[in-house]
Design an enzyme around this catalytic site. Sequence first.
Site, PDB file in Angstrom:
ATOM      1  N   CYS A  92       0.817  -1.223   0.000  1.00  0.00           N
ATOM      2  CA  CYS A  92       0.000   0.000   0.000  1.00  0.00           C
ATOM      3  C   CYS A  92       0.845   1.265   0.000  1.00  0.00           C
ATOM      4  CB  CYS A  92      -0.954  -0.010   1.184  1.00  0.00           C
ATOM      5  SG  CYS A  92      -1.969  -1.485   1.223  1.00  0.00           S
TER       6      CYS A  92
ATOM      7  N   HIS B  51      -3.425   6.679   2.426  1.00  0.00           N
ATOM      8  CA  HIS B  51      -3.881   5.369   1.954  1.00  0.00           C
ATOM      9  C   HIS B  51      -5.275   5.069   2.514  1.00  0.00           C
ATOM     10  CE1 HIS B  51      -4.211   1.271   0.922  1.00  0.00           C
ATOM     11  NE2 HIS B  51      -3.977   0.807   2.132  1.00  0.00           N
TER      12      HIS B  51
ATOM     13  N   ASN C 158     -10.195  -0.963   0.026  1.00  0.00           N
ATOM     14  CA  ASN C 158      -8.743  -0.751   0.042  1.00  0.00           C
ATOM     15  C   ASN C 158      -8.169  -1.282  -1.273  1.00  0.00           C
ATOM     16  OD1 ASN C 158      -5.975  -1.038   0.406  1.00  0.00           O
ATOM     17  ND2 ASN C 158      -6.126  -1.817   2.496  1.00  0.00           N
TER      18      ASN C 158
HETATM   19  N1  ACO Z   1     -18.023  -9.534   9.399  1.00  0.00           N
HETATM   20  C1  ACO Z   1     -18.449  -9.781  10.654  1.00  0.00           C
HETATM   21  N2  ACO Z   1     -17.627 -10.070  11.667  1.00  0.00           N
HETATM   22  C2  ACO Z   1     -16.303 -10.078  11.385  1.00  0.00           C
HETATM   23  C3  ACO Z   1     -15.793  -9.827  10.115  1.00  0.00           C
HETATM   24  C4  ACO Z   1     -16.702  -9.547   9.073  1.00  0.00           C
HETATM   25  N3  ACO Z   1     -16.326  -9.276   7.817  1.00  0.00           N
HETATM   26  N4  ACO Z   1     -14.441  -9.912  10.150  1.00  0.00           N
HETATM   27  C5  ACO Z   1     -14.111 -10.210  11.411  1.00  0.00           C
HETATM   28  N5  ACO Z   1     -15.244 -10.320  12.158  1.00  0.00           N
HETATM   29  C6  ACO Z   1     -15.351 -10.609  13.594  1.00  0.00           C
HETATM   30  C7  ACO Z   1     -14.153 -11.349  14.123  1.00  0.00           C
HETATM   31  O1  ACO Z   1     -14.304 -12.735  13.915  1.00  0.00           O
HETATM   32  C8  ACO Z   1     -14.186 -10.974  15.574  1.00  0.00           C
HETATM   33  O2  ACO Z   1     -15.153 -11.776  16.212  1.00  0.00           O
HETATM   34  P1  ACO Z   1     -14.904 -12.331  17.708  1.00  0.00           P
HETATM   35  O3  ACO Z   1     -14.767 -11.102  18.563  1.00  0.00           O
HETATM   36  O4  ACO Z   1     -16.139 -13.137  17.976  1.00  0.00           O
HETATM   37  O5  ACO Z   1     -13.641 -13.126  17.632  1.00  0.00           O
HETATM   38  C9  ACO Z   1     -14.725  -9.557  15.583  1.00  0.00           C
HETATM   39  O6  ACO Z   1     -15.354  -9.370  14.306  1.00  0.00           O
HETATM   40  C10 ACO Z   1     -13.662  -8.490  15.782  1.00  0.00           C
HETATM   41  O7  ACO Z   1     -12.601  -8.732  14.874  1.00  0.00           O
HETATM   42  P2  ACO Z   1     -11.317  -7.813  14.855  1.00  0.00           P
HETATM   43  O8  ACO Z   1     -10.360  -8.312  13.817  1.00  0.00           O
HETATM   44  O9  ACO Z   1     -10.823  -7.659  16.248  1.00  0.00           O
HETATM   45  O10 ACO Z   1     -11.936  -6.425  14.360  1.00  0.00           O
HETATM   46  P3  ACO Z   1     -11.279  -4.990  14.364  1.00  0.00           P
HETATM   47  O11 ACO Z   1     -12.139  -4.087  15.123  1.00  0.00           O
HETATM   48  O12 ACO Z   1      -9.814  -5.036  14.689  1.00  0.00           O
HETATM   49  O13 ACO Z   1     -11.391  -4.564  12.834  1.00  0.00           O
HETATM   50  C11 ACO Z   1     -10.121  -4.380  10.787  1.00  0.00           C
HETATM   51  C12 ACO Z   1     -10.730  -5.328  11.834  1.00  0.00           C
HETATM   52  C13 ACO Z   1     -11.231  -3.624  10.108  1.00  0.00           C
HETATM   53  C14 ACO Z   1      -9.378  -5.237   9.764  1.00  0.00           C
HETATM   54  C15 ACO Z   1      -9.166  -3.381  11.452  1.00  0.00           C
HETATM   55  O14 ACO Z   1      -8.295  -4.048  12.333  1.00  0.00           O
HETATM   56  C16 ACO Z   1      -8.342  -2.600  10.448  1.00  0.00           C
HETATM   57  O15 ACO Z   1      -8.845  -1.791   9.692  1.00  0.00           O
HETATM   58  N6  ACO Z   1      -7.015  -2.778  10.437  1.00  0.00           N
HETATM   59  C17 ACO Z   1      -6.119  -2.032   9.547  1.00  0.00           C
HETATM   60  C18 ACO Z   1      -6.129  -2.586   8.160  1.00  0.00           C
HETATM   61  C19 ACO Z   1      -5.193  -1.744   7.287  1.00  0.00           C
HETATM   62  O16 ACO Z   1      -4.941  -0.585   7.566  1.00  0.00           O
HETATM   63  N7  ACO Z   1      -4.638  -2.305   6.259  1.00  0.00           N
HETATM   64  C20 ACO Z   1      -3.711  -1.455   5.453  1.00  0.00           C
HETATM   65  C21 ACO Z   1      -2.719  -2.206   4.861  1.00  0.00           C
HETATM   66  S1  ACO Z   1      -3.368  -3.299   3.679  1.00  0.00           S
HETATM   67  C22 ACO Z   1      -2.083  -3.648   2.601  1.00  0.00           C
HETATM   68  O17 ACO Z   1      -0.970  -3.250   2.762  1.00  0.00           O
HETATM   69  C23 ACO Z   1      -2.420  -4.571   1.414  1.00  0.00           C
END
Ligand code: ACO
Length: 324
Positions: free
Chosen positions: A112, A249, A279
């Site tokens: 990214c 990004h 993304n």
């Molecule tokens: N739908 C419903 N529930 C979901 C989903 C989904 N699509 N995905 C995960 N969950 C659930 C999980 O199973 C978990 O359930 P549990 O609590 O029962 O175990 C719960 O939701 C919470 O999951 P987390 O992963 O802790 O959710 P979080 O609040 O951290 O959000 C996210 C996840 C959106 C990915 C966030 O961490 C994020 O945006 N991170 C940064 C990503 C980023 O910036 N990437 C950039 C680089 S990408 C690149 O370089 C190619």
Amino acid sequence: MAFAKISQVAHYVPEQVVTNQDLAQIMDTSDEWISSRTGIKQRHISKNESTSDLATEVAKSLLEKAGLTADELDFIILATITPDSMMPSTAARVQANIGAHRAFAFDLTAACSGFVFALSTAEKFLASGRFQKGLVIGSETLSKAVDWSDRSTAVLFGDGAGGVLLEACERQHFLAESLYSDGSRSECLTYGETALASPFSEQETLTSFLKMDGRAIFDFAIRDVTKSIKQTIEASPLEASDLDYLLLHQANIRILDKMARKIGVDRDKLPANMMEYGNTSAASIPILLSECVEKGIIHLDGSQKILLSGFGGGLTWGTLIVTI
Ligand code: ACO
């Protein structure tokens, strides 16, 4: 002395739109979960266009807008983690598609951060005084990289391409930059790992889908990337308040909200479009830039100061401050 400036911008996305509701039909997720955690409402997914097809549309559009022929290009640098093939490079395919016979072309892999790393590289080519015009494109078909049975990543990504024409000029337009990598944290975000495979090796060929420790990447963005953005502004001749826009990004709207607060700039200075595209990795910043120009909030007349910042797999992160 030779300098470089961004003189034209363009973007292209596949026609097919996949909404959060569409995803909820095929996996255990909901519009509420996806949009409240990320801001994403939909993404464009390619039916049959490759990364080079998307990038070729951007290249053609850049040439048309600038009134140039492909022969006038000195180079094409294409940032991607989803190349059509390892060899030839996707950039070489674009070069052939548009008939840029004089141009050298290569891909750059920095996830990214790819567009920012590529733009920084291209600026050095022009600053050498040996080259006059080049295309810098970020293009991705991340739909082929994600595991569609893994809801934690499949909902986040989309396909698309954006790019700029970079031209030699007499005045300095690139005001500050910082580029970083930390391979020791590479396990946070991986895709397409391969292992040795030969009659003489002990391992089997293996390729992997995109895997992400979302929480770790979120924390990395808020801590390391914000810190480096602040340091880059401090090292520039500008104050944060002098920046017209910060194009970051497009991974998650909550990252932008927190970053704006920590950098100390008005949230309105951080445009967002991940709602529409998800993304798109290396393509996200040039797509956003091109949309801002289309909407008339960025003018390409040399009157605005813009900060571009990418962050992601590697880990990599990089920031450029440019006059545009
Ligand atoms: N739908 C419903 N529930 C979901 C989903 C989904 N699509 N995905 C995960 N969950 C659930 C999980 O199973 C978990 O359930 P549990 O609590 O029962 O175990 C719960 O939701 C919470 O999951 P987390 O992963 O802790 O959710 P979080 O609040 O951290 O959000 C996210 C996840 C959106 C990915 C966030 O961490 C994020 O945006 N991170 C940064 C990503 C980023 O910036 N990437 C950039 C680089 S990408 C690149 O370089 C190619």
